[in-house]
Design an enzyme around this catalytic site. Structure first.
Site, mmCIF file in Angstrom:
data_model
loop_
_atom_site.group_PDB
_atom_site.id
_atom_site.type_symbol
_atom_site.label_atom_id
_atom_site.label_comp_id
_atom_site.label_asym_id
_atom_site.label_seq_id
_atom_site.Cartn_x
_atom_site.Cartn_y
_atom_site.Cartn_z
ATOM 1 N N TYR A 129 74.711 1.305 -4.091
ATOM 2 C CA TYR A 129 75.293 2.386 -4.877
ATOM 3 C C TYR A 129 76.352 1.888 -5.819
ATOM 4 O O TYR A 129 76.642 2.519 -6.805
ATOM 5 C CB TYR A 129 75.793 3.541 -3.996
ATOM 6 N N VAL A 141 67.019 8.557 2.289
ATOM 7 C CA VAL A 141 67.101 8.235 0.867
ATOM 8 C C VAL A 141 68.560 8.141 0.426
ATOM 9 O O VAL A 141 69.446 8.736 1.039
ATOM 10 C CB VAL A 141 66.341 9.274 0.006
ATOM 11 N N HIS A 142 68.755 7.376 -0.639
ATOM 12 C CA HIS A 142 70.106 7.157 -1.150
ATOM 13 C C HIS A 142 70.488 8.361 -2.014
ATOM 14 O O HIS A 142 70.389 8.329 -3.245
ATOM 15 C CB HIS A 142 70.115 5.858 -1.968
ATOM 16 N N HIS A 143 70.893 9.436 -1.361
ATOM 17 C CA HIS A 143 71.145 10.683 -2.084
ATOM 18 C C HIS A 143 72.232 11.449 -1.339
ATOM 19 O O HIS A 143 72.054 11.823 -0.185
ATOM 20 C CB HIS A 143 69.840 11.491 -2.141
#
Ligand SMILES: *[C@@H]1O[C@H](CO)[C@@H](O)[C@H](O)[C@H]1NC(C)=O
Ligand SMILES: *[C@@H]1O[C@H](CO)[C@@H](O)[C@H](O)[C@H]1NC(C)=O
Length: 483
Positions: A6, A441-443
């Site tokens: 991120y 998920v990267h969320h």
């Protein structure tokens, strides 16, 4: 995805792009008119039989746009999303509350957001009737307008465009739901002294393509978009400096490798939206030779619009451009020739086929959002295939070997099916589709429970070993009642 990712943070919009492209691939593949079989295949017509699998995939894909919405939500259907960023833009006395977040984080990056709108417009323009047959046209139009409303407000005068809301460094220090954001939301502006050619041009492309979408829905909105688009193009063409040269700190996120492609792409859309001959001349006789990379295949992405332009202008070559000169037609022929070289690279059996494929058959160009290239390429392949069918163009040749529109369709379906689970992992890469898909998920919004009240520091949810609490899908509950 690990925490290291991120900080780089630049993949979010690519997911949106994938979805936008997927909208088309899925629908087109699913809703072919089942006509009689001539050698060439039927001219694409009104929607025919629906293949449920692709219809389901489309509806999952379209929901992603709702997940990403910023601002005061209208008819929100995502239970875990709410109003956010209501004061975005207030530092400049503007309302920049709408628009969409960059997938995993909360920045509004103008360059990829505008590209998403351009691509979504193209999808709707070519395949809106198919989308309508599975009730996805209205949500797609609403998502598009959520972005274009933002873009209109971000362009308060001819040579001023706000290209970013939020500070990525600040944003990436927090892991929180957008509804809870409290950090400062600074704005970045381009203007005559601090130009950003490609972002101004991409925004012009988005607004002119969207003006075509809204033409029959609200003509004054459509005219408004077109006015903004023309002004922005003039600004872009008159001030040629890359936005990541003007703002080098943005190179970490969506670095641009040049603006020539966006200028051609914007002028091509403006020609479609206005019929004004000067745009046709711009892309052919004036700048084709120097900007278009004729003859050289390239990959379609948020950074590189060359191949999209080649296919969009092939449309004019195949269907004819009104009152065009010989020199302009020659240029259009070069675009089509290049589009065919691109198609030859995609087809697995072509002599000039790309070797950048996995053993599972997926086109593989970049580890960063590996699906963006195969899906964007599939979108172009489906378009080109339908342009061939509609113009009754039976074949094209790749170093002497002949291929037809159905070969292109087969390629596109292979990539779509891979994404939906026909791959070595047996896993769907469309979150929410099928029984098995990535669960972490990267969320930020997906990973944090609605009632968590994390403030800035919700990193425990990023690091959680458990599946994301939030997935934006109501579809399968609904279907199980029907079946
Ligand atoms: C049509 O667009 C104009 C310009 O944006 C807007 O003021 C108007 O409210 C819209 N009309 C409808 C019916 O949505
Ligand atoms: C951004 O792109 C430019 C132009 O291609 C390149 O010179 C520069 O090194 C890139 N910056 C980064 C951080 O990758």
């Amino acid at each position: 995805m690990g925490a290291s990712k991120y900080t780089k943070g630049c993949t979010g919009w690519l997911i949106v792009l994938i979805v936008a492209a997927f909208v088309v691939t899925a629908v087109v593949v699913s809703l072919r008119k089942k006509g009689h079989h001539s050698d060439m295949g039927p001219v694409p017509g009104p929607p025919g039989a629906i293949t449920q699998k692709y219809a389901d995939a489309l509806s999952v894909a379209v929901q992603f746009f709702q997940v990403q919405q910023s601002g005061k939500l209208v008819n929100n259907k995502i239970s875990w999303r709410g109003d956010s960023a209501l004061n975005d833009g207030s530092l400049a006395g503007l309302d920049l509350s709408k628009g969409m977040y960059d997938a995993g984080d909360h920045i509004k990056f103008g360059f990829p957001m505008a590209f998403t709108a351009t691509l979504l417009s193209w999808a709707i323009l070519e395949y809106g009737d198919q989308m309508s047959a599975v009730n996805q046209l209205v949500p797609a139009q609403e998502s598009l307008k959520w972005i274009t409303d933002y873009l209109i407000n971000a362009h308060p005068s001819d040579s001023i465009l706000y290209i970013q809301v939020g500070d990525p460094d600040l944003d990436h220090q927090c892991w929180q739901r957008p509804e809870e954001m409290t950090e400062k939301r600074p704005l970045i502006q381009i203007n005559k002294k601090n130009p950003g050619t490609e972002v101004a041009a991409e925004t012009a492309a988005a607004m002119s393509a969207a003006s075509l979408v809204f033409k029959g829905i609200n003509s004054s909105y459509s005219d408004l978009l077109l006015q903004h688009a023309q002004n922005l193009f003039t600004f872009a063409d008159g001030h040629k400096v890359s936005y990541t040269i003007t703002y080098p700190e943005l190179q970490k996120y969506y670095n641009s490798t040049g603006y020539e492609d966006e200028l051609l792409w914007a002028a091509s859309w403006l020609y479609h939206a206005t019929g004004d001959q000067s745009y046709l001349s711009y892309v052919t006789v004036q700048n084709g030779e120097s900007f278009a990379d004729w003859g050289r295949p390239t990959w379609f992405s948020w950074d590189d619009k060359r191949s999209g332009t080649q296919v969009l202008l092939s449309r004019l070559n195949l269907f004819g451009a009104k009152d065009s000169t010989n020199a302009e037609n020659k240029g259009l022929g070069m675009y089509r020739m290049t589009a065919e070289a691109i198609m030859c690279g995609l087809l697995p059996d072509s002599p000039t086929s790309t070797s950048s494929r996995t053993d599972g058959g997926l086109v593989w160009i970049d580890e960063w959002n590996a699906l963006q290239h195969p899906i964007a390429a599939s979108f172009l392949a489906v378009l080109y295939s339908d342009y061939m069918l509609t113009s009754r163009t039976p074949t094209f040749s790749c170093s002497g070997v002949t291929f037809s529109s159905s070969d292109l369709r087969k390629f596109a379906m292979s990539q779509a099916d891979y994404v939906l689970g026909n791959n070595p992992m047996g896993m769907s890469y469309l979150i929410g589709y099928g029984d098995k898909y990535p669960k972490q998920v990267h969320h930020r919004g997906a990973s944090i429970p609605v009632n968590a009240n994390t403030g800035c520091d919700g990193f425990q949810w990023l690091k959680s070993p458990n599946p994301n609490p939030n997935v934006a899908v109501v579809l399968f509950c609904w279907r199980s009642f029907q079946e």
